[in-house]
Design a protein around this motif. Sequence first.
Motif, PDB file in Angstrom:
ATOM      1  N   HIS A 116      46.300  38.560  32.720  1.00  0.00           N
ATOM      2  CA  HIS A 116      47.735  38.511  32.381  1.00  0.00           C
ATOM      3  C   HIS A 116      48.422  37.285  32.947  1.00  0.00           C
ATOM      4  O   HIS A 116      49.311  36.723  32.311  1.00  0.00           O
ATOM      5  CB  HIS A 116      48.419  39.772  32.924  1.00  0.00           C
ATOM      6  N   TYR A 117      48.019  36.882  34.142  1.00  0.00           N
ATOM      7  CA  TYR A 117      48.659  35.740  34.794  1.00  0.00           C
ATOM      8  C   TYR A 117      47.724  34.525  34.689  1.00  0.00           C
ATOM      9  O   TYR A 117      46.563  34.590  35.098  1.00  0.00           O
ATOM     10  CB  TYR A 117      48.951  36.059  36.260  1.00  0.00           C
ATOM     11  N   TRP A 118      48.291  33.444  34.174  1.00  0.00           N
ATOM     12  CA  TRP A 118      47.517  32.239  33.937  1.00  0.00           C
ATOM     13  C   TRP A 118      48.147  31.044  34.634  1.00  0.00           C
ATOM     14  O   TRP A 118      49.374  30.932  34.701  1.00  0.00           O
ATOM     15  CB  TRP A 118      47.426  31.953  32.428  1.00  0.00           C
ATOM     16  N   TYR A 142      41.234  42.499  43.329  1.00  0.00           N
ATOM     17  CA  TYR A 142      40.958  42.376  41.901  1.00  0.00           C
ATOM     18  C   TYR A 142      40.086  41.154  41.641  1.00  0.00           C
ATOM     19  O   TYR A 142      40.055  40.211  42.428  1.00  0.00           O
ATOM     20  CB  TYR A 142      42.259  42.269  41.096  1.00  0.00           C
ATOM     21  N   GLY A 143      39.391  41.219  40.500  1.00  0.00           N
ATOM     22  CA  GLY A 143      38.577  40.085  40.119  1.00  0.00           C
ATOM     23  C   GLY A 143      39.420  38.958  39.564  1.00  0.00           C
ATOM     24  O   GLY A 143      40.569  39.137  39.175  1.00  0.00           O
ATOM     25  N   MET A 144      38.826  37.764  39.535  1.00  0.00           N
ATOM     26  CA  MET A 144      39.480  36.573  39.019  1.00  0.00           C
ATOM     27  C   MET A 144      38.572  35.891  38.007  1.00  0.00           C
ATOM     28  O   MET A 144      37.349  36.038  38.055  1.00  0.00           O
ATOM     29  CB  MET A 144      39.778  35.591  40.159  1.00  0.00           C
ATOM     30  N   GLY A 145      39.178  35.162  37.083  1.00  0.00           N
ATOM     31  CA  GLY A 145      38.388  34.496  36.060  1.00  0.00           C
ATOM     32  C   GLY A 145      38.788  33.050  35.851  1.00  0.00           C
ATOM     33  O   GLY A 145      39.916  32.646  36.155  1.00  0.00           O
ATOM     34  N   ALA A 184      37.434  19.844  28.847  1.00  0.00           N
ATOM     35  CA  ALA A 184      38.371  20.882  28.426  1.00  0.00           C
ATOM     36  C   ALA A 184      39.488  20.995  29.449  1.00  0.00           C
ATOM     37  O   ALA A 184      39.403  20.406  30.542  1.00  0.00           O
ATOM     38  CB  ALA A 184      37.660  22.234  28.293  1.00  0.00           C
ATOM     39  N   VAL A 185      40.501  21.754  29.089  1.00  0.00           N
ATOM     40  CA  VAL A 185      41.488  22.190  30.077  1.00  0.00           C
ATOM     41  C   VAL A 185      40.978  23.499  30.669  1.00  0.00           C
ATOM     42  O   VAL A 185      40.645  24.428  29.928  1.00  0.00           O
ATOM     43  CB  VAL A 185      42.872  22.386  29.444  1.00  0.00           C
ATOM     44  N   TYR A 186      40.900  23.561  31.971  1.00  0.00           N
ATOM     45  CA  TYR A 186      40.386  24.735  32.662  1.00  0.00           C
ATOM     46  C   TYR A 186      41.544  25.560  33.223  1.00  0.00           C
ATOM     47  O   TYR A 186      42.448  25.020  33.865  1.00  0.00           O
ATOM     48  CB  TYR A 186      39.439  24.320  33.781  1.00  0.00           C
ATOM     49  N   TYR A 187      41.467  26.864  32.971  1.00  0.00           N
ATOM     50  CA  TYR A 187      42.511  27.775  33.390  1.00  0.00           C
ATOM     51  C   TYR A 187      41.953  28.840  34.330  1.00  0.00           C
ATOM     52  O   TYR A 187      40.870  29.385  34.094  1.00  0.00           O
ATOM     53  CB  TYR A 187      43.119  28.489  32.183  1.00  0.00           C
ATOM     54  N   CYS A 188      42.734  29.166  35.319  1.00  0.00           N
ATOM     55  CA  CYS A 188      42.441  30.269  36.218  1.00  0.00           C
ATOM     56  C   CYS A 188      43.310  31.448  35.805  1.00  0.00           C
ATOM     57  O   CYS A 188      44.442  31.246  35.355  1.00  0.00           O
ATOM     58  CB  CYS A 188      42.761  29.828  37.644  1.00  0.00           C
ATOM     59  N   ALA A 189      42.789  32.654  35.959  1.00  0.00           N
ATOM     60  CA  ALA A 189      43.539  33.816  35.500  1.00  0.00           C
ATOM     61  C   ALA A 189      43.389  34.993  36.440  1.00  0.00           C
ATOM     62  O   ALA A 189      42.312  35.225  37.005  1.00  0.00           O
ATOM     63  CB  ALA A 189      43.086  34.211  34.096  1.00  0.00           C
ATOM     64  N   ALA A 190      44.479  35.760  36.561  1.00  0.00           N
ATOM     65  CA  ALA A 190      44.503  36.986  37.350  1.00  0.00           C
ATOM     66  C   ALA A 190      44.876  38.152  36.450  1.00  0.00           C
ATOM     67  O   ALA A 190      45.648  37.989  35.494  1.00  0.00           O
ATOM     68  CB  ALA A 190      45.511  36.850  38.495  1.00  0.00           C
ATOM     69  N   PRO A 191      44.360  39.338  36.730  1.00  0.00           N
ATOM     70  CA  PRO A 191      44.632  40.493  35.874  1.00  0.00           C
ATOM     71  C   PRO A 191      46.038  41.038  36.080  1.00  0.00           C
ATOM     72  O   PRO A 191      46.701  40.698  37.048  1.00  0.00           O
ATOM     73  CB  PRO A 191      43.582  41.513  36.338  1.00  0.00           C
ATOM     74  N   PRO A 192      46.488  41.917  35.181  1.00  0.00           N
ATOM     75  CA  PRO A 192      47.836  42.474  35.322  1.00  0.00           C
ATOM     76  C   PRO A 192      47.986  43.388  36.524  1.00  0.00           C
ATOM     77  O   PRO A 192      49.035  43.395  37.168  1.00  0.00           O
ATOM     78  CB  PRO A 192      48.039  43.247  34.007  1.00  0.00           C
ATOM     79  N   GLY A 193      46.932  44.163  36.828  1.00  0.00           N
ATOM     80  CA  GLY A 193      46.997  45.072  37.958  1.00  0.00           C
ATOM     81  C   GLY A 193      46.555  44.383  39.234  1.00  0.00           C
ATOM     82  O   GLY A 193      45.752  43.461  39.218  1.00  0.00           O
ATOM     83  N   SER A 194      47.066  44.883  40.342  1.00  0.00           N
ATOM     84  CA  SER A 194      46.738  44.255  41.620  1.00  0.00           C
ATOM     85  C   SER A 194      45.867  45.120  42.499  1.00  0.00           C
ATOM     86  O   SER A 194      45.546  44.742  43.619  1.00  0.00           O
ATOM     87  CB  SER A 194      48.015  43.905  42.377  1.00  0.00           C
ATOM     88  N   SER A 195      45.434  46.283  42.001  1.00  0.00           N
ATOM     89  CA  SER A 195      44.650  47.158  42.865  1.00  0.00           C
ATOM     90  C   SER A 195      43.580  47.932  42.116  1.00  0.00           C
ATOM     91  O   SER A 195      43.182  48.996  42.547  1.00  0.00           O
ATOM     92  CB  SER A 195      45.578  48.139  43.580  1.00  0.00           C
ATOM     93  N   ASP A 196      43.090  47.440  41.003  1.00  0.00           N
ATOM     94  CA  ASP A 196      42.098  48.215  40.254  1.00  0.00           C
ATOM     95  C   ASP A 196      40.676  47.766  40.494  1.00  0.00           C
ATOM     96  O   ASP A 196      39.747  48.333  39.939  1.00  0.00           O
ATOM     97  CB  ASP A 196      42.422  48.218  38.758  1.00  0.00           C
ATOM     98  N   TYR A 197      40.483  46.707  41.273  1.00  0.00           N
ATOM     99  CA  TYR A 197      39.160  46.230  41.655  1.00  0.00           C
ATOM    100  C   TYR A 197      38.266  45.958  40.445  1.00  0.00           C
ATOM    101  O   TYR A 197      37.052  46.048  40.518  1.00  0.00           O
ATOM    102  CB  TYR A 197      38.465  47.239  42.587  1.00  0.00           C
ATOM    103  N   TYR A 198      38.894  45.604  39.335  1.00  0.00           N
ATOM    104  CA  TYR A 198      38.159  45.381  38.091  1.00  0.00           C
ATOM    105  C   TYR A 198      37.960  43.889  37.863  1.00  0.00           C
ATOM    106  O   TYR A 198      38.821  43.092  38.207  1.00  0.00           O
ATOM    107  CB  TYR A 198      38.939  45.999  36.930  1.00  0.00           C
ATOM    108  N   THR A 199      36.816  43.524  37.286  1.00  0.00           N
ATOM    109  CA  THR A 199      36.537  42.128  36.964  1.00  0.00           C
ATOM    110  C   THR A 199      36.446  41.972  35.457  1.00  0.00           C
ATOM    111  O   THR A 199      35.515  42.478  34.825  1.00  0.00           O
ATOM    112  CB  THR A 199      35.217  41.668  37.594  1.00  0.00           C
TER     113      THR A 199
END
Length: 127
Positions: free
Chosen positions: A115-117, A32-35, A92-107
């Motif tokens: 969903h996860y911060w 999955y993608g990360m932001g 700023a405060v910088y945040y890393c985030a992961a999506p709710p799904g773990s296998s959708d290969y979406y960014t």
Amino acid sequence: QVQVAESGGGSVQAGGSLRLSCVVSGRKFNTYGMGWFRQAPGKERAFVAAISWNGGDTFYADSVKGRFTIFRDNDKDTVYLQMNSLKPEDTAVYYCAAPPGSSDYYTGLTAEDYHYWGQGTQVTVSS
């Protein structure tokens, strides 16, 4: 239990550099993608950069293009944000985030895609 943890923030003078790191634990990382997002005092959380599951595609906010680089090491379950030519407005405060799904290969490119911060790491750039 999925956990996201950032590190690497700090204080730097304008023109300096910092590298942020973000480790994801509790599930697979390479599907999955990360932001990265940031939130300055009195402002809403804003998109900074995102990277696809294999690192092949990267996306940046216009304000950081040419100065910031996002990359990942799937062997280490880690995504990085290299920040060069820092400006006071990058504070700023910088945040890393992961999506709710773990296998959708979406960014995702918006906060709603994630969903996860992490807890955030402070970056302060002085003039």
